[in-house]
Scaffold this active site. Structure first.
Site, PDB file in Angstrom:
ATOM      1  N   CYS A 184      -3.782  12.381  13.781  1.00  0.00           N
ATOM      2  CA  CYS A 184      -4.432  11.074  13.643  1.00  0.00           C
ATOM      3  C   CYS A 184      -4.190  10.310  14.930  1.00  0.00           C
ATOM      4  CB  CYS A 184      -3.901  10.321  12.440  1.00  0.00           C
ATOM      5  SG  CYS A 184      -2.222   9.771  12.650  1.00  0.00           S
ATOM      6  N   LEU A 228       7.952  19.622   7.293  1.00  0.00           N
ATOM      7  CA  LEU A 228       9.179  19.349   6.524  1.00  0.00           C
ATOM      8  C   LEU A 228       8.891  19.312   5.022  1.00  0.00           C
ATOM      9  CD1 LEU A 228      10.645  16.563   8.871  1.00  0.00           C
ATOM     10  CD2 LEU A 228      11.221  18.999   8.840  1.00  0.00           C
ATOM     11  N   ASP A 230       5.633   0.444  11.919  1.00  0.00           N
ATOM     12  CA  ASP A 230       4.403  -0.202  11.448  1.00  0.00           C
ATOM     13  C   ASP A 230       4.313  -1.677  11.855  1.00  0.00           C
ATOM     14  OD1 ASP A 230       3.579   2.155  10.361  1.00  0.00           O
ATOM     15  OD2 ASP A 230       3.903   1.606   8.272  1.00  0.00           O
ATOM     16  N   ARG A 288      -8.472  -0.595   5.517  1.00  0.00           N
ATOM     17  CA  ARG A 288      -7.663   0.431   4.849  1.00  0.00           C
ATOM     18  C   ARG A 288      -6.369  -0.149   4.304  1.00  0.00           C
ATOM     19  NH1 ARG A 288      -5.769   4.626   8.578  1.00  0.00           N
ATOM     20  NH2 ARG A 288      -4.449   4.811   6.769  1.00  0.00           N
ATOM     21  N   ARG A 346       1.582  14.255  13.750  1.00  0.00           N
ATOM     22  CA  ARG A 346       2.037  14.040  12.377  1.00  0.00           C
ATOM     23  C   ARG A 346       2.022  15.305  11.514  1.00  0.00           C
ATOM     24  NH1 ARG A 346       0.101   8.195  10.348  1.00  0.00           N
ATOM     25  NH2 ARG A 346       1.894   8.459   8.990  1.00  0.00           N
ATOM     26  N   ILE A 377       3.325  18.244   8.744  1.00  0.00           N
ATOM     27  CA  ILE A 377       3.888  18.157   7.385  1.00  0.00           C
ATOM     28  C   ILE A 377       4.842  19.327   7.126  1.00  0.00           C
ATOM     29  CG2 ILE A 377       2.031  16.815   6.310  1.00  0.00           C
ATOM     30  CD1 ILE A 377       1.046  19.630   5.218  1.00  0.00           C
ATOM     31  N   LYS A 400       0.839  -1.208   0.000  1.00  0.00           N
ATOM     32  CA  LYS A 400       0.000   0.000   0.000  1.00  0.00           C
ATOM     33  C   LYS A 400       0.869   1.251   0.000  1.00  0.00           C
ATOM     34  CE  LYS A 400      -1.707   1.453   4.087  1.00  0.00           C
ATOM     35  NZ  LYS A 400      -1.283   2.843   4.332  1.00  0.00           N
ATOM     36  N   ASN A 401       1.888   1.261   0.851  1.00  0.00           N
ATOM     37  CA  ASN A 401       2.699   2.475   0.997  1.00  0.00           C
ATOM     38  C   ASN A 401       3.630   2.732  -0.185  1.00  0.00           C
ATOM     39  OD1 ASN A 401       1.439   2.979   3.375  1.00  0.00           O
ATOM     40  ND2 ASN A 401       3.207   2.587   4.700  1.00  0.00           N
TER      41      ASN A 401
HETATM   42  C1  UD1 Z   1       5.094   6.783   6.487  1.00  0.00           C
HETATM   43  C2  UD1 Z   1       4.196   5.592   6.307  1.00  0.00           C
HETATM   44  C3  UD1 Z   1       3.721   5.095   7.668  1.00  0.00           C
HETATM   45  C4  UD1 Z   1       4.912   4.838   8.592  1.00  0.00           C
HETATM   46  C5  UD1 Z   1       5.837   6.036   8.641  1.00  0.00           C
HETATM   47  C6  UD1 Z   1       7.120   5.777   9.401  1.00  0.00           C
HETATM   48  C7  UD1 Z   1       3.166   5.961   4.164  1.00  0.00           C
HETATM   49  C8  UD1 Z   1       1.945   6.318   3.408  1.00  0.00           C
HETATM   50  N1  UD1 Z   1       3.061   5.980   5.499  1.00  0.00           N
HETATM   51  O1  UD1 Z   1       4.325   7.823   7.083  1.00  0.00           O
HETATM   52  O2  UD1 Z   1       2.978   3.896   7.470  1.00  0.00           O
HETATM   53  O3  UD1 Z   1       4.459   4.556   9.897  1.00  0.00           O
HETATM   54  O4  UD1 Z   1       6.199   6.450   7.305  1.00  0.00           O
HETATM   55  O5  UD1 Z   1       7.813   4.727   8.826  1.00  0.00           O
HETATM   56  O6  UD1 Z   1       4.183   5.654   3.580  1.00  0.00           O
HETATM   57  N2  UD1 Z   1       7.527  14.455  10.765  1.00  0.00           N
HETATM   58  C9  UD1 Z   1       7.589  15.799  11.087  1.00  0.00           C
HETATM   59  N3  UD1 Z   1       7.331  16.702  10.097  1.00  0.00           N
HETATM   60  C10 UD1 Z   1       7.044  16.341   8.806  1.00  0.00           C
HETATM   61  C11 UD1 Z   1       6.988  14.973   8.498  1.00  0.00           C
HETATM   62  C12 UD1 Z   1       7.235  14.047   9.496  1.00  0.00           C
HETATM   63  O7  UD1 Z   1       7.849  16.165  12.222  1.00  0.00           O
HETATM   64  O8  UD1 Z   1       6.832  17.225   7.958  1.00  0.00           O
HETATM   65  C13 UD1 Z   1       7.787  13.433  11.821  1.00  0.00           C
HETATM   66  C14 UD1 Z   1       6.569  12.567  12.116  1.00  0.00           C
HETATM   67  O9  UD1 Z   1       5.684  13.172  13.026  1.00  0.00           O
HETATM   68  C15 UD1 Z   1       7.229  11.311  12.661  1.00  0.00           C
HETATM   69  C16 UD1 Z   1       8.528  11.219  11.831  1.00  0.00           C
HETATM   70  O10 UD1 Z   1       8.754  12.516  11.312  1.00  0.00           O
HETATM   71  O11 UD1 Z   1       7.567  11.487  14.000  1.00  0.00           O
HETATM   72  C17 UD1 Z   1       8.470  10.233  10.683  1.00  0.00           C
HETATM   73  O12 UD1 Z   1       7.280  10.430   9.942  1.00  0.00           O
HETATM   74  P1  UD1 Z   1       7.181  10.155   8.391  1.00  0.00           P
HETATM   75  O13 UD1 Z   1       8.303   9.289   7.926  1.00  0.00           O
HETATM   76  O14 UD1 Z   1       6.968  11.445   7.675  1.00  0.00           O
HETATM   77  O15 UD1 Z   1       5.826   9.319   8.287  1.00  0.00           O
HETATM   78  P2  UD1 Z   1       4.847   9.307   7.070  1.00  0.00           P
HETATM   79  O16 UD1 Z   1       5.636   9.549   5.833  1.00  0.00           O
HETATM   80  O17 UD1 Z   1       3.667  10.178   7.350  1.00  0.00           O
END
Ligand code: UD1
Length: 419
Positions: free
Chosen positions: A116, A125, A307, A398, A121, A123, A22-23
């Site tokens: 969530c 970055l 995960d 999902r 979580r 965005i 899925k990812n």
């Molecule tokens: C992806 C996966 C999810 C998995 C996660 C970590 C998908 C669709 N989802 O989620 O299943 O659990 O990677 O392996 O691929 N962070 C920030 N700012 C940002 C982005 C991230 O602070 O702009 C933090 C997050 O809160 C978290 C860490 O960075 O603590 C890692 O998150 P991230 O790798 O971005 O997770 P996702 O990409 O959302």
């Protein structure tokens, strides 16, 4: 609403086919926004998140057909670049359209995903990186409004934290940018690697694939001709079935897996006393019954994936001794603990640390809280004495294709019922 009724105690035997990831499929579908051709993708998992994401692209004007696990999608007819709240709220990964949309169209509006069950979580970055590439970002009425009228420019991006979807978003945006983008502290997850490899096959020059420093030479808005794509196997689904055998006992062959993507999970299962036989893209897991306790720290690939944390907590609940889990990625990812405690588990939480003292589990009514937490409850139920009912299984739908069908073929006593 559907729930699962599971009677514990059956061992698992036979073969199970692992679906596409899925990812990986989600960013691949987002990447179709960069394409000028019909994009053909096979091994698409038939799960709700994929349907939601295809719907998002259809709402933007893309045309698509999904025939089983084969998707054909064409984005040349896109006539809107607004990803609305009603879809984004269902799935945080919707943010993956942000980079491709602003790169191709120079303007887009994407609803902020919000928090969530597993944490805030943010965005930030993703947004900071796009700003470095020359985009103007504004947050208004719950939407991220990104504009880059003259296109995105290559830039040096240093991610403060390793982010999977952040890296994917920026790699895709950089593919159409004017000039070279260097991403430092990039994610190395197999799903990120597949995105880079597809771009490379489409003629985008990329260096450092699979490393923490990726360099992308942009095409300056020249659209891509994407090749036929086969989604990589789902390492989290595979890990979940490995855990199912570990907790229920038995011997099962998982088909269509990529062992290199599972190294940390296999290592921990081996520490817990499981044995394996490898044969190309198949792996047989053999349980001897007893489970040793385990020490886990979640981290980025190739370390132990967050995960898989919930599933291993279920195993730890019945292991022969005391296990510890240190969740380093998400601040609120122990929601499954209180449900496992309802089944008799001995779990102590202290911030991001969990200490689990192995014992017996008993059937109970439990509530799924997020995707992987739900699978942990199903695993616990396979082992528990008596009957467990797992409610709110829309979380499972999902991300797991036909979970109850696959498990019952292996011998589990599991039924989907309506409340
Ligand atoms: C992806 C996966 C999810 C998995 C996660 C970590 C998908 C669709 N989802 O989620 O299943 O659990 O990677 O392996 O691929 N962070 C920030 N700012 C940002 C982005 C991230 O602070 O702009 C933090 C997050 O809160 C978290 C860490 O960075 O603590 C890692 O998150 P991230 O790798 O971005 O997770 P996702 O990409 O959302």
């Amino acid at each position: 609403m559907d729930y699962l009724e599971i009677k514990g105690g059956n061992k698992l035997f036979g073969e199970v086919n692992i679906s596409g990831a899925k990812n990986a499929a989600l960013p691949i579908i987002a990447m179709s926004i960069l394409a000028k051709n019909d994009v053909l993708v096979s091994n698409i998992p038939q799960v709700e998140d994929i349907k939601t994401f295809i719907k998002l692209l259809q709402n933007l004007g893309a045309t698509s057909t999904l025939d089983g696990s084969n998707l054909k999608i064409n984005t040349t007819s896109i006539n809107s670049t607004k990803a609305t709240y009603d879809i984004v709220r269902k799935m945080r990964a919707s943010i993956l359209v942000l980079g491709p949309l602003v790169a191709r169209y120079g303007y887009c509006e994407v609803s902020l995903p919000g928090g969530c069950a597993i944490g805030a979580r943010p965005i930030d970055l993703h947004l900071a990186a796009l700003e470095k590439m020359g985009a103007t970002i504004e947050i208004k009425d719950g939407y991220v409004i990104a504009s880059a009228k003259d296109g995105l420019k290559g830039a040096n991006i240093v991610f403060d934290k390793i982010t999977v979807t952040g890296t994917e978003n920026i790699v895709m945006a950089a593919a159409l940018a004017n000039g070279t983008t260097k991403i430092f502290n990039a994610a190395k997850e197999p799903e990120v690697v597949q995105i880079c490899q597809i771009l490379e096959t489409s003629g985008v020059k990329i260096e450092g694939i699979g490393t923490s420093e990726i360099t992308v030479h942009g095409t300056n808005k020249e659209l891509l001709n994407l090749p036929k794509i086969t989604v990589i196997p789902d390492r989290i689904e595979a890990g979940t079935y490995l855990c199912a055998v570990a907790i229920a006992g038995g011997e099962v062959t998982l088909k269509n897996i990529e062992p290199n993507h599972l190294v940390s999970v296999l290592g921990k299962l081996s520490d817990m006393g499981l044995n394996f036989e490898f044969n190309d893209k198949n792996i047989k897991i053999i349980s001897s019954g007893a489970l040793h306790p385990v020490q886990i720290i979640t981290t980025e690939f190739p370390g132990f994936p967050t995960d898989m944390q919930a599933q291993f907590m279920a195993l730890a609940c019945v292991a022969d001794g005391v296990s510890t889990i240190d969740e380093r990625l998400f601040e609120n990812r122990f929601m499954h603990a209180s449900e496992l405690i309802r089944m008799g588990a001995d779990i102590k939480l202290n911030g991001h640390l969990a200490t689990i003292c192995g014992d017996e589990l008993n059937g109970a009514d439990v509530m799924a809280t997020d995707l992987r937490a739900s699978s942990a409850l199903v695993l616990a139920a396979l082992r528990a004495n008596g009957t467990t009912r797992v409610h709110r299984i829309y979380h499972l739908d999902r991300g797991y294709e036909n979970l109850e069908t696959k498990l019952s073929k292996l011998g589990a006593d599991i039924k989907r019922l309506s409340e």
